[in-house]
Scaffold this active site. Structure first.
Site, mmCIF file in Angstrom:
data_model
loop_
_atom_site.group_PDB
_atom_site.id
_atom_site.type_symbol
_atom_site.label_atom_id
_atom_site.label_comp_id
_atom_site.label_asym_id
_atom_site.label_seq_id
_atom_site.Cartn_x
_atom_site.Cartn_y
_atom_site.Cartn_z
ATOM 1 N N ASP A 35 -69.149 88.398 47.982
ATOM 2 C CA ASP A 35 -67.948 87.564 47.968
ATOM 3 C C ASP A 35 -67.259 87.665 49.321
ATOM 4 O O ASP A 35 -67.146 88.745 49.906
ATOM 5 C CB ASP A 35 -67.006 88.020 46.848
ATOM 6 C CG ASP A 35 -65.953 86.972 46.520
ATOM 7 O OD1 ASP A 35 -65.994 86.409 45.416
ATOM 8 O OD2 ASP A 35 -65.073 86.715 47.392
ATOM 9 N N ILE A 36 -66.776 86.544 49.825
ATOM 10 C CA ILE A 36 -66.153 86.509 51.146
ATOM 11 C C ILE A 36 -64.803 87.230 51.150
ATOM 12 O O ILE A 36 -64.334 87.679 52.197
ATOM 13 C CB ILE A 36 -66.011 85.037 51.611
ATOM 14 C CG1 ILE A 36 -65.924 84.953 53.120
ATOM 15 C CG2 ILE A 36 -64.846 84.338 50.940
ATOM 16 C CD1 ILE A 36 -66.121 83.543 53.670
ATOM 17 N N ASN A 92 -65.314 83.471 35.484
ATOM 18 C CA ASN A 92 -64.127 82.636 35.323
ATOM 19 C C ASN A 92 -64.570 81.202 35.009
ATOM 20 O O ASN A 92 -65.499 80.688 35.649
ATOM 21 C CB ASN A 92 -63.292 82.654 36.605
ATOM 22 C CG ASN A 92 -62.764 84.040 36.910
ATOM 23 O OD1 ASN A 92 -62.358 84.770 36.009
ATOM 24 N ND2 ASN A 92 -62.773 84.426 38.179
ATOM 25 N N HIS A 105 -70.934 80.979 38.417
ATOM 26 C CA HIS A 105 -71.165 82.232 39.115
ATOM 27 C C HIS A 105 -70.675 83.390 38.280
ATOM 28 O O HIS A 105 -69.711 83.269 37.523
ATOM 29 C CB HIS A 105 -70.468 82.254 40.483
ATOM 30 C CG HIS A 105 -69.025 81.873 40.450
ATOM 31 N ND1 HIS A 105 -68.601 80.570 40.342
ATOM 32 C CD2 HIS A 105 -67.896 82.627 40.512
ATOM 33 C CE1 HIS A 105 -67.281 80.529 40.349
ATOM 34 N NE2 HIS A 105 -66.829 81.770 40.443
ATOM 35 N N HIS A 107 -69.286 87.215 38.812
ATOM 36 C CA HIS A 107 -68.833 88.266 39.725
ATOM 37 C C HIS A 107 -69.334 89.608 39.184
ATOM 38 O O HIS A 107 -69.145 89.910 38.001
ATOM 39 C CB HIS A 107 -67.300 88.351 39.759
ATOM 40 C CG HIS A 107 -66.576 87.136 40.226
ATOM 41 N ND1 HIS A 107 -65.977 87.061 41.465
ATOM 42 C CD2 HIS A 107 -66.310 85.951 39.619
ATOM 43 C CE1 HIS A 107 -65.377 85.882 41.603
ATOM 44 N NE2 HIS A 107 -65.562 85.190 40.487
HETATM 45 P P1 5GP Z 1 -63.740 81.971 41.005
HETATM 46 O O1 5GP Z 1 -62.243 82.070 41.050
HETATM 47 O O2 5GP Z 1 -64.215 80.549 41.044
HETATM 48 O O3 5GP Z 1 -64.328 82.758 39.855
HETATM 49 O O4 5GP Z 1 -64.263 82.747 42.271
HETATM 50 C C1 5GP Z 1 -64.765 82.134 43.410
HETATM 51 C C2 5GP Z 1 -65.078 83.226 44.412
HETATM 52 O O5 5GP Z 1 -65.794 82.658 45.464
HETATM 53 C C3 5GP Z 1 -63.839 83.906 45.005
HETATM 54 O O6 5GP Z 1 -63.879 85.302 44.715
HETATM 55 C C4 5GP Z 1 -63.967 83.630 46.508
HETATM 56 O O7 5GP Z 1 -63.568 84.706 47.307
HETATM 57 C C5 5GP Z 1 -65.437 83.309 46.659
HETATM 58 N N1 5GP Z 1 -65.733 82.389 47.737
HETATM 59 C C6 5GP Z 1 -65.123 81.205 48.005
HETATM 60 N N2 5GP Z 1 -65.676 80.611 49.080
HETATM 61 C C7 5GP Z 1 -66.674 81.435 49.485
HETATM 62 C C8 5GP Z 1 -67.625 81.353 50.555
HETATM 63 O O8 5GP Z 1 -67.663 80.408 51.325
HETATM 64 N N3 5GP Z 1 -68.499 82.384 50.662
HETATM 65 C C9 5GP Z 1 -68.483 83.458 49.797
HETATM 66 N N4 5GP Z 1 -69.393 84.411 49.989
HETATM 67 N N5 5GP Z 1 -67.611 83.554 48.788
HETATM 68 C C10 5GP Z 1 -66.716 82.565 48.637
#
Ligand code: 5GP
Length: 120
Positions: A35-36, A92, A105, A107
């Site tokens: 995760d970034i 999520n 995805h 986590h």
């Molecule tokens: P969500 O809230 O959709 O479950 O989580 C999305 C996740 O994707 C977040 O934790 C965010 O930090 C990660 N994320 C968003 N853009 C990027 C990206 O360009 N590269 C990576 N590696 N992670 C990302």
């Protein structure tokens, strides 16, 4: 349920190689990368390579090979990342689940105690 997929989402672009990622593991059906914005010492995202928007979409429509490939990637990440003491897996989903990226995805968070299950 209509699971319309936006192929311009950030993870679709990562899968197409348009945006770099820090890959942890890859097989025919799944990609795992860091995760970034990590929220724990271990914070890996596991995604299917197919166009699925959410866990319920993937669980309903993925093939047996896609389901198995995804779970094999989860197993590989857990084995590689040193989370013997435990971890949290989070998917999520949509508005109430606070999903930001509309490509399914999971986590995988670990490397420290992750606290109580929910803060609401
Ligand atoms: P969500 O809230 O959709 O479950 O989580 C999305 C996740 O994707 C977040 O934790 C965010 O930090 C990660 N994320 C968003 N853009 C990027 C990206 O360009 N590269 C990576 N590696 N992670 C990302």
């Amino acid at each position: 349920m209509d699971y319309a997929y936006d192929d311009q989402n950030i993870f679709a672009r990562i899968l197409r190689g348009e945006i770099p990622n820090d890959t942890v593991f890859e097989n025919d059906h799944a990609l795992a990368f860091r995760d970034i914005r990590p929220q724990a010492p271990v914070h890996v995202l596991v995604i299917p390579k197919g166009a699925y928007v959410s866990l319920d979409h993937f669980a309903r429509d993925a093939s047996a090979a896609e389901l198995a490939g995804f779970m094999a990637a989860v197993a590989a990440v857990c084995a590689m990342e040193g989370v013997e003491a435990g971890f949290r897996a989070i998917c999520n989903t949509r508005e109430h689940g606070h999903q930001e990226v509309p490509h399914f995805h999971m986590h995988i968070l670990g490397g420290k105690p992750t606290g109580p299950m929910l803060a609401v």
